[in-house]
Design a protein around this motif. Structure first.
Motif, PDB file in Angstrom:
ATOM      1  N   UNK A 105       0.743  -1.033   0.069  1.00 58.97           N
ATOM      2  CA  UNK A 105      -0.171  -0.002  -0.019  1.00 58.97           C
ATOM      3  C   UNK A 105       1.044   1.302   0.089  1.00 58.97           C
ATOM      4  N   UNK A 106       2.012   1.320   0.850  1.00 57.68           N
ATOM      5  CA  UNK A 106       2.839   2.539   0.729  1.00 57.68           C
ATOM      6  C   UNK A 106       4.087   2.456  -0.038  1.00 57.68           C
ATOM      7  N   UNK A 107       3.750   1.768  -1.199  1.00 57.85           N
ATOM      8  CA  UNK A 107       4.957   1.646  -2.420  1.00 57.85           C
ATOM      9  C   UNK A 107       4.645   2.835  -3.376  1.00 57.85           C
ATOM     10  N   UNK A 108       5.854   3.685  -3.381  1.00 58.15           N
ATOM     11  CA  UNK A 108       5.530   4.561  -4.652  1.00 58.15           C
ATOM     12  C   UNK A 108       5.348   4.128  -5.892  1.00 58.15           C
ATOM     13  N   UNK A 109       4.347   4.771  -6.675  1.00 56.72           N
ATOM     14  CA  UNK A 109       4.018   4.159  -8.105  1.00 56.72           C
ATOM     15  C   UNK A 109       4.737   5.416  -9.020  1.00 56.72           C
ATOM     16  N   UNK A 110       4.831   6.471  -8.925  1.00 57.06           N
ATOM     17  CA  UNK A 110       5.374   7.535  -9.592  1.00 57.06           C
ATOM     18  C   UNK A 110       5.605   8.829  -8.838  1.00 57.06           C
ATOM     19  N   UNK A 111       6.393   9.746  -9.285  1.00 59.33           N
ATOM     20  CA  UNK A 111       6.593  11.035  -8.587  1.00 59.33           C
ATOM     21  C   UNK A 111       6.372  12.226  -9.719  1.00 59.33           C
ATOM     22  N   UNK A 112       5.480  13.006  -9.210  1.00 59.12           N
ATOM     23  CA  UNK A 112       4.915  14.300 -10.146  1.00 59.12           C
ATOM     24  C   UNK A 112       5.463  15.516  -9.713  1.00 59.12           C
ATOM     25  N   UNK A 113       6.212  16.112 -10.661  1.00 68.96           N
ATOM     26  CA  UNK A 113       7.045  17.174 -10.558  1.00 68.96           C
ATOM     27  C   UNK A 113       5.944  18.431 -11.214  1.00 68.96           C
ATOM     28  N   UNK A 114       5.549  19.349 -10.522  1.00 69.17           N
ATOM     29  CA  UNK A 114       5.063  20.615 -10.975  1.00 69.17           C
ATOM     30  C   UNK A 114       6.023  21.878 -11.330  1.00 69.17           C
ATOM     31  N   UNK A 115       5.265  22.609 -12.083  1.00 69.46           N
ATOM     32  CA  UNK A 115       5.968  23.826 -12.515  1.00 69.46           C
ATOM     33  C   UNK A 115       6.767  24.709 -11.671  1.00 69.46           C
ATOM     34  N   UNK A 116       5.746  24.606 -10.357  1.00 70.50           N
ATOM     35  CA  UNK A 116       6.128  25.509  -9.306  1.00 70.50           C
ATOM     36  C   UNK A 116       7.386  24.797  -8.468  1.00 70.50           C
ATOM     37  N   UNK A 117       7.631  23.761  -8.831  1.00 71.60           N
ATOM     38  CA  UNK A 117       8.699  23.098  -7.972  1.00 71.60           C
ATOM     39  C   UNK A 117       8.343  22.245  -6.979  1.00 71.60           C
ATOM     40  N   UNK A 118       6.889  22.180  -7.057  1.00 73.14           N
ATOM     41  CA  UNK A 118       6.695  21.248  -5.869  1.00 73.14           C
ATOM     42  C   UNK A 118       6.609  19.683  -6.442  1.00 73.14           C
ATOM     43  N   UNK A 119       6.808  18.722  -5.553  1.00 71.61           N
ATOM     44  CA  UNK A 119       7.064  17.351  -6.070  1.00 71.61           C
ATOM     45  C   UNK A 119       6.039  16.499  -4.931  1.00 71.61           C
ATOM     46  N   UNK A 120       5.396  15.591  -5.740  1.00 73.10           N
ATOM     47  CA  UNK A 120       4.372  14.835  -5.175  1.00 73.10           C
ATOM     48  C   UNK A 120       4.790  13.118  -5.472  1.00 73.10           C
ATOM     49  N   UNK A 121       4.554  12.323  -4.426  1.00 72.02           N
ATOM     50  CA  UNK A 121       4.665  10.763  -4.593  1.00 72.02           C
ATOM     51  C   UNK A 121       3.261  10.247  -4.743  1.00 72.02           C
ATOM     52  N   UNK A 122       2.957   9.694  -5.766  1.00 72.25           N
ATOM     53  CA  UNK A 122       1.705   8.975  -5.618  1.00 72.25           C
ATOM     54  C   UNK A 122       2.114   7.266  -5.064  1.00 72.25           C
ATOM     55  N   UNK A 123       1.345   7.032  -4.403  1.00 77.63           N
ATOM     56  CA  UNK A 123       1.516   5.630  -3.830  1.00 77.63           C
ATOM     57  C   UNK A 123       0.228   4.661  -4.115  1.00 77.63           C
ATOM     58  N   UNK A 124       0.594   3.446  -4.096  1.00 79.48           N
ATOM     59  CA  UNK A 124      -0.143   2.157  -4.489  1.00 79.48           C
ATOM     60  C   UNK A 124      -1.407   2.329  -3.639  1.00 79.48           C
ATOM     61  N   UNK A 125      -1.579   2.560  -2.302  1.00 80.41           N
ATOM     62  CA  UNK A 125      -2.671   2.599  -1.825  1.00 80.41           C
ATOM     63  C   UNK A 125      -3.365   1.254  -1.205  1.00 80.41           C
ATOM     64  N   UNK A 126      -3.069   0.223  -2.200  1.00 85.54           N
ATOM     65  CA  UNK A 126      -3.442  -1.235  -1.892  1.00 85.54           C
ATOM     66  C   UNK A 126      -2.307  -2.212  -2.077  1.00 85.54           C
ATOM     67  N   UNK A 127      -2.444  -3.519  -1.802  1.00 86.31           N
ATOM     68  CA  UNK A 127      -1.582  -4.487  -2.002  1.00 86.31           C
ATOM     69  C   UNK A 127      -1.956  -4.944  -3.257  1.00 86.31           C
ATOM     70  N   UNK A 128      -1.017  -5.247  -4.193  1.00 91.04           N
ATOM     71  CA  UNK A 128      -1.156  -5.945  -5.365  1.00 91.04           C
ATOM     72  C   UNK A 128       0.013  -6.175  -6.355  1.00 91.04           C
TER      73      UNK A 128
END
Length: 145
Positions: A79-102
């Motif tokens: 569930x906590x495994x990162x799927x990808x990171x998203x970088x925005x033009x304002x410099x902010x960085x977000x990590x999307x996680x799996x949220x479920x086991x699979x």
């Protein structure tokens, strides 16, 4: 009339303590679609996405290959495994996680070339992933549990 999502998917939202909310929609066949929820800062603040990176922990999610009817060979995710990171033009960085086991079935590789597909940044998509949790994410990754 009910939408396709309302008819065929069970919707679940995962709220992050830091406000980076995501959704998991599970189809009646067990496949799950993982994406950015409307409350996520990318959508809520209408940020422009500059880059989506599926290279996590020296293992690219884009290289994931599954074969056969049983979709064998997918990367196993918690569930906590990162799927990808998203970088925005304002410099902010977000990590999307799996949220479920699979097991990861596929990712939306179009997000690499067209990161604006993630809604709120000029596109109509929501940056989702497909995953399956029925025995083994719309635009980002898939897994089966």
């Amino acid at each position: 009339m009910r939408s396709l999502i309302e008819r065929y998917y069970e919707e679940a939202f995962f709220e992050s303590p830091c406000g980076e909310d995501q959704y998991v929609n599970q189809h009646t066949n067990g496949i799950c679609v993982i994406g950015v929820a409307p409350g996520h800062p990318i959508l809520a603040e209408k940020k422009r996405v500059k880059k989506v990176n599926f290279d996590i922990t020296n293992k690219s999610r884009l290289d994931n290959k599954v074969v056969g009817k049983g979709k064998k060979g997918g990367i196993w995710l918690e569930a906590a495994t990162p799927l990808c990171t998203i970088e925005c033009e304002d410099g902010s960085l977000y990590t999307l996680r799996c949220c479920i086991r699979g097991s990861l079935l596929e990712v939306n590789d179009r997000l690499v070339q067209q990161p604006t597909l993630i809604g709120g940044s000029g596109g109509s998509g929501d940056g989702s992933s497909g995953s399956s949790s029925g025995g083994s994410g719309d635009g980002s990754s898939g897994s089966s549990s």
